[in-house]
Design a protein around this motif. Structure first.
Motif, PDB file in Angstrom:
ATOM      1  N   SER A 166       0.828  -1.207   0.071  1.00  0.00           N
ATOM      2  CA  SER A 166       0.195   0.021   0.063  1.00  0.00           C
ATOM      3  C   SER A 166       0.990   1.087  -0.037  1.00  0.00           C
ATOM      4  O   SER A 166       2.028   1.199   0.709  1.00  0.00           O
ATOM      5  N   LEU A 167       0.503   2.245  -0.708  1.00  0.00           N
ATOM      6  CA  LEU A 167       1.257   3.403  -0.939  1.00  0.00           C
ATOM      7  C   LEU A 167       0.316   4.682  -0.468  1.00  0.00           C
ATOM      8  O   LEU A 167      -0.646   4.884  -0.882  1.00  0.00           O
ATOM      9  N   ASN A 168       0.999   5.401   0.453  1.00  0.00           N
ATOM     10  CA  ASN A 168       0.227   6.533   0.794  1.00  0.00           C
ATOM     11  C   ASN A 168      -0.002   7.752  -0.285  1.00  0.00           C
ATOM     12  O   ASN A 168       0.672   7.783  -0.894  1.00  0.00           O
ATOM     13  N   GLU A 169      -1.077   8.277  -0.036  1.00  0.00           N
ATOM     14  CA  GLU A 169      -1.516   9.394  -0.921  1.00  0.00           C
ATOM     15  C   GLU A 169      -1.160  10.645  -0.591  1.00  0.00           C
ATOM     16  O   GLU A 169      -1.071  11.147   0.599  1.00  0.00           O
ATOM     17  N   PRO A 170      -0.454  11.209  -1.462  1.00  0.00           N
ATOM     18  CA  PRO A 170       0.353  12.773  -0.962  1.00  0.00           C
ATOM     19  C   PRO A 170      -0.832  13.750  -0.987  1.00  0.00           C
ATOM     20  O   PRO A 170      -1.605  14.002  -1.753  1.00  0.00           O
ATOM     21  N   LYS A 171      -0.768  14.398   0.577  1.00  0.00           N
ATOM     22  CA  LYS A 171      -1.637  15.510   0.558  1.00  0.00           C
ATOM     23  C   LYS A 171      -0.928  16.646   1.067  1.00  0.00           C
ATOM     24  O   LYS A 171       0.064  16.679   2.211  1.00  0.00           O
ATOM     25  N   VAL A 172      -1.022  17.802   0.471  1.00  0.00           N
ATOM     26  CA  VAL A 172      -0.410  19.037   0.903  1.00  0.00           C
ATOM     27  C   VAL A 172      -1.135  20.167   0.962  1.00  0.00           C
ATOM     28  O   VAL A 172      -2.129  20.496  -0.356  1.00  0.00           O
ATOM     29  N   ALA A 173      -1.603  20.921   1.820  1.00  0.00           N
ATOM     30  CA  ALA A 173      -2.352  22.073   1.710  1.00  0.00           C
ATOM     31  C   ALA A 173      -1.993  22.984   0.704  1.00  0.00           C
ATOM     32  O   ALA A 173      -0.731  23.452   0.742  1.00  0.00           O
ATOM     33  N   GLY A 174      -2.988  23.508   0.147  1.00  0.00           N
ATOM     34  CA  GLY A 174      -2.759  24.492  -0.928  1.00  0.00           C
ATOM     35  C   GLY A 174      -2.517  23.878  -2.341  1.00  0.00           C
ATOM     36  O   GLY A 174      -2.013  24.463  -3.375  1.00  0.00           O
ATOM     37  N   LEU A 175      -2.262  22.595  -2.373  1.00  0.00           N
ATOM     38  CA  LEU A 175      -1.982  21.741  -3.554  1.00  0.00           C
ATOM     39  C   LEU A 175      -3.253  20.725  -4.028  1.00  0.00           C
ATOM     40  O   LEU A 175      -3.471  20.027  -3.066  1.00  0.00           O
ATOM     41  N   SER A 176      -3.798  20.690  -5.138  1.00  0.00           N
ATOM     42  CA  SER A 176      -4.731  19.737  -5.528  1.00  0.00           C
ATOM     43  C   SER A 176      -4.072  18.581  -6.071  1.00  0.00           C
ATOM     44  O   SER A 176      -3.329  18.850  -7.141  1.00  0.00           O
ATOM     45  N   ILE A 177      -4.036  17.264  -5.670  1.00  0.00           N
ATOM     46  CA  ILE A 177      -3.437  16.412  -6.040  1.00  0.00           C
ATOM     47  C   ILE A 177      -4.229  15.173  -6.387  1.00  0.00           C
ATOM     48  O   ILE A 177      -5.120  14.508  -5.355  1.00  0.00           O
ATOM     49  N   GLU A 178      -4.155  14.537  -7.492  1.00  0.00           N
ATOM     50  CA  GLU A 178      -5.247  13.652  -7.914  1.00  0.00           C
ATOM     51  C   GLU A 178      -4.498  12.411  -8.763  1.00  0.00           C
ATOM     52  O   GLU A 178      -3.510  12.825  -9.594  1.00  0.00           O
ATOM     53  N   GLN A 179      -4.747  11.320  -8.546  1.00  0.00           N
ATOM     54  CA  GLN A 179      -4.032  10.277  -9.546  1.00  0.00           C
ATOM     55  C   GLN A 179      -4.381  10.332 -10.844  1.00  0.00           C
ATOM     56  O   GLN A 179      -5.602  10.664 -11.235  1.00  0.00           O
ATOM     57  N   GLN A 180      -3.573  10.267 -11.816  1.00  0.00           N
ATOM     58  CA  GLN A 180      -3.808  10.107 -13.315  1.00  0.00           C
ATOM     59  C   GLN A 180      -3.529   8.876 -13.838  1.00  0.00           C
ATOM     60  O   GLN A 180      -2.561   8.199 -13.847  1.00  0.00           O
ATOM     61  N   GLY A 181      -4.564   8.260 -14.297  1.00  0.00           N
ATOM     62  CA  GLY A 181      -4.752   7.067 -15.044  1.00  0.00           C
ATOM     63  C   GLY A 181      -4.357   6.056 -13.987  1.00  0.00           C
ATOM     64  O   GLY A 181      -4.573   6.118 -13.068  1.00  0.00           O
ATOM     65  N   LYS A 182      -3.910   4.878 -14.782  1.00  0.00           N
ATOM     66  CA  LYS A 182      -3.610   3.507 -13.757  1.00  0.00           C
ATOM     67  C   LYS A 182      -2.243   3.434 -13.496  1.00  0.00           C
ATOM     68  O   LYS A 182      -1.249   3.881 -14.275  1.00  0.00           O
ATOM     69  N   ASP A 183      -1.862   2.543 -12.484  1.00  0.00           N
ATOM     70  CA  ASP A 183      -0.426   2.189 -12.514  1.00  0.00           C
ATOM     71  C   ASP A 183       0.117   1.356 -13.483  1.00  0.00           C
ATOM     72  O   ASP A 183      -0.675   0.567 -14.071  1.00  0.00           O
ATOM     73  N   GLN A 184       1.364   1.738 -13.853  1.00  0.00           N
ATOM     74  CA  GLN A 184       2.197   1.008 -14.711  1.00  0.00           C
ATOM     75  C   GLN A 184       2.968  -0.040 -14.374  1.00  0.00           C
ATOM     76  O   GLN A 184       4.001   0.437 -13.457  1.00  0.00           O
ATOM     77  N   GLU A 185       3.001  -1.247 -14.808  1.00  0.00           N
ATOM     78  CA  GLU A 185       4.097  -1.980 -14.507  1.00  0.00           C
ATOM     79  C   GLU A 185       5.147  -2.101 -15.609  1.00  0.00           C
ATOM     80  O   GLU A 185       4.845  -2.258 -16.979  1.00  0.00           O
ATOM     81  N   GLY A 186       6.603  -2.273 -15.229  1.00  0.00           N
ATOM     82  CA  GLY A 186       7.668  -2.563 -16.253  1.00  0.00           C
ATOM     83  C   GLY A 186       8.780  -2.900 -15.730  1.00  0.00           C
ATOM     84  O   GLY A 186       8.688  -3.384 -14.568  1.00  0.00           O
ATOM     85  N   THR A 187       9.956  -3.046 -16.133  1.00  0.00           N
ATOM     86  CA  THR A 187      11.347  -3.353 -15.703  1.00  0.00           C
ATOM     87  C   THR A 187      12.411  -2.285 -16.106  1.00  0.00           C
ATOM     88  O   THR A 187      12.024  -1.393 -16.733  1.00  0.00           O
ATOM     89  N   GLU A 188      13.325  -2.222 -15.242  1.00  0.00           N
ATOM     90  CA  GLU A 188      14.421  -0.991 -15.367  1.00  0.00           C
ATOM     91  C   GLU A 188      15.643  -1.432 -14.913  1.00  0.00           C
ATOM     92  O   GLU A 188      15.786  -2.137 -13.726  1.00  0.00           O
TER      93      GLU A 188
END
Length: 551
Positions: A166-188
């Motif tokens: 589980s990953l905590n959601e970023p919350k900052v007063a004065g900033l609107s933050i929403e997830q964009q799209g779905k999680d992407q899986e890959g290798t690096e």
């Protein structure tokens, strides 16, 4: 048994009867690039046809140890048309480090694209424990303007078996933050080590200027401990946590000399459509003008209204703007559609002034304008219409009432009649709204035709009662169910249906709404025309038009 045999024979004949399509496409892909010396990568070649010949893979042997290929074929039948694909999969292990080119393969005159691959030296094994899990956060831009949309990326790197997390959601007063799209899986590859990755993107909009600190992203999860068991069902899990770096964001205020409503974006564009097309119109007859505002890296609720002026001799009846947004190639694209009925109240040449919408280019950091040039209308004199006659009071909700009294404060018999007509219109709206609330909502999963879901008797009753406003309301509701999107006007609905008879009836209904009094409107022909419609359901109207057609 006979029925099954006949069905199988018919299915076989269907497949055999389909013509063998010529090969038109050959695609090559490699699942690891760069790759490590000693590890195995999968090369896949896919042809869009039933191919009997095999490509020459011997060209790979000087640089790779090659296993395979394994061959697979698939066939799909859609709307009576068969499509076939043939694929080859090979396992490659590099013989040495360096940069190599997997050449293009050719079949039946069609070639794949070459692939440049880098082979790196594998890291030396040591007794030190390698990092199994870590998280990194990054901002696309560390300096923004207020209300400027940007992107925050959180990437999880891990080796082994991450069972859950589980990953905590970023919350900052004065900033609107929403997830964009779905999680992407890959290798690096990181320092010569290959990690699996999960990437999550957020769209970030600062609501005020100043300096902000985005706290670290924290991942909590469980990984499979292979040392406690050879097989998964014997192995135990161990709790793991990882914390990313914190980020600093500086937000600048809106420039003080910016003209108009503040809009900061990566790209802004204005387009328009006229229905019917052309610049020749008739006095007193409405035409529909639809203006679309499209912006990149902007949310739909950030799009402003258009700065429009109305010249003398022209009446504009605006409908409520419609906004929508969609993700394209990882970026947010928003559109706002302005639809209006344009009615010329005098003949001659009339010019609608240009439209200039100011916006701040976030890439070049300067003021720019999205523009529509001026439009000159050639207005022919209307029938039974004076040179300065304005449209009379309309019972359509989209049209504002206009009176022709000499004094705006004088109360005459005409004023009384208009007032009673207005009261009846309001009563009709209230009755329709209450009735609409009483009707249970139809589930979106119902796949019956829209004609079956909506009661055609309502249109029939309104048409036979010559109630133009109620017919317009019913038709727009029906179109929204049938096409998946509400048309901006009756003219657009006629364009969607594409049948001349129905389109002519809609034009007559438009004239009755925007220019009543010229002749009594009879709705029976509209009802008969609608009853004879033969349509195929379309969903393309609900899609967002491409901002970059070639992307």
């Amino acid at each position: 048994m006979v029925r099954h045999a006949v069905f199988a024979l018919g299915l076989t004949l269907l497949f055999v009867s389909q013509p063998l399509l010529a090969l038109t496409q050959l695609k090559a892909s490699l699942d690891k690039n760069p790759m490590l010396l000693g590890e195995t990568a999968v090369l896949e070649l896919v042809a869009d046809g039933d191919v009997s010949r095999q490509p020459d893979f011997s060209v790979l042997e000087p640089y790779f140890e090659v296993q395979g290929p394994s061959i697979g074929q698939q066939m799909q039948v859609f709307n009576g048309q068969a499509s076939r694909t043939t694929s080859w999969r090979l396992l490659l292990k590099a013989r040495d480090t360096g940069r190599f080119v997997i050449p293009a393969f050719t079949l039946e005159g069609v070639s794949s694209s070459p692939i440049e691959v880098e082979v790196q030296k594998a890291p030396e094994r040591s007794s030190q424990n390698k990092e199994l899990l870590f998280v990194e956060s990054s901002l696309e831009q560390e300096k923004l303007y207020v209300q400027q949309l940007s992107y925050l990326t959180v990437k999880i790197y891990f080796k082994g078996d991450l069972q859950r997390g589980s990953l905590n959601e970023p919350k900052v007063a004065g900033l609107s933050i929403e997830q964009q799209g779905k999680d992407q899986e890959g290798t690096e590859l990181v320092n010569g080590e290959r990690y699996r990755t999960f990437t999550r993107r957020y769209r970030l909009i600062p609501e005020q200027s100043g300096e902000f600190t985005i706290p670290p992203a924290i991942l909590s999860g469980e990984m499979l401990d292979r040392s406690t068991g050879r097989y998964d069902y014997f192995a135990q899990t161990q709790s793991v946590t990882a914390t990313s770096n914190s980020l600093t964001l500086r937000v600048e205020p809106q420039p003080v000399d910016f003209p108009g409503d503040w809009l900061v974006a990566g790209l802004v564009e204005l387009t328009e459509e006229w229905s019917p097309a052309g610049t020749s119109v008739r006095q007193g007859e409405p035409v529909t003008r639809t203006i679309t505002l499209t912006a990149l890296d902007v949310a739909a609720n950030q799009l402003p209204d258009l700065p429009q002026t109305t010249p003398d001799g022209v009446k504009l009846y605006r409908e409520q703007p419609q906004s929508k947004q969609a993700e394209r190639n990882g970026r947010l694209v928003a559109q706002k559609v302005f639809s209006m009925a344009v009615v010329a109240s005098k003949s001659g040449e009339l010019t609608l002034p240009e439209i200039r919408l100011p916006w701040w280019n976030a890439k070049t950091n300067q003021l720019e304008y999205a523009e529509l040039p001026a439009v000159t209308l050639q207005v022919a004199a209307g029938e039974n219409t004076g040179a300065d006659t304005a449209p009379a009071l309309s019972t359509s909700p989209a049209v504002t009432a206009a009176t022709t009294a000499t004094s705006p404060w004088a109360w005459t018999h005409s004023s009384s009649a208009l007032f009673l007509l207005w009261l009846s219109t309001v009563a009709l709206w209230v009755w329709q709204a209450l009735k609409a609330r009483a009707v249970p909502q139809v589930s979106k999963t119902v796949t019956e035709p829209a004609k079956a879901r909506m009661n055609p008797k309502k249109l029939q009753q309104a048409a036979h009662a010559n109630d133009a406003a109620l017919c317009r309301s019913w038709l727009l509701d029906w179109a929204e169910q049938y096409f998946g999107e509400r048309p901006h006007s009756l003219s657009q609905l006629g364009h969607w249906c594409g049948q001349d008879e129905f389109r002519q009836q809609l034009e007559g209904l438009n004239k009755a709404l925007y220019q009543p009094g010229s002749a009594p409107w009879q709705g029976k022909a509209l009802w008969q025309s609608w009853s004879r419609l033969e349509l195929q359901k379309q969903s393309s109207h609900a899609r967002l038009a491409p901002l970059y057609p070639n992307m």
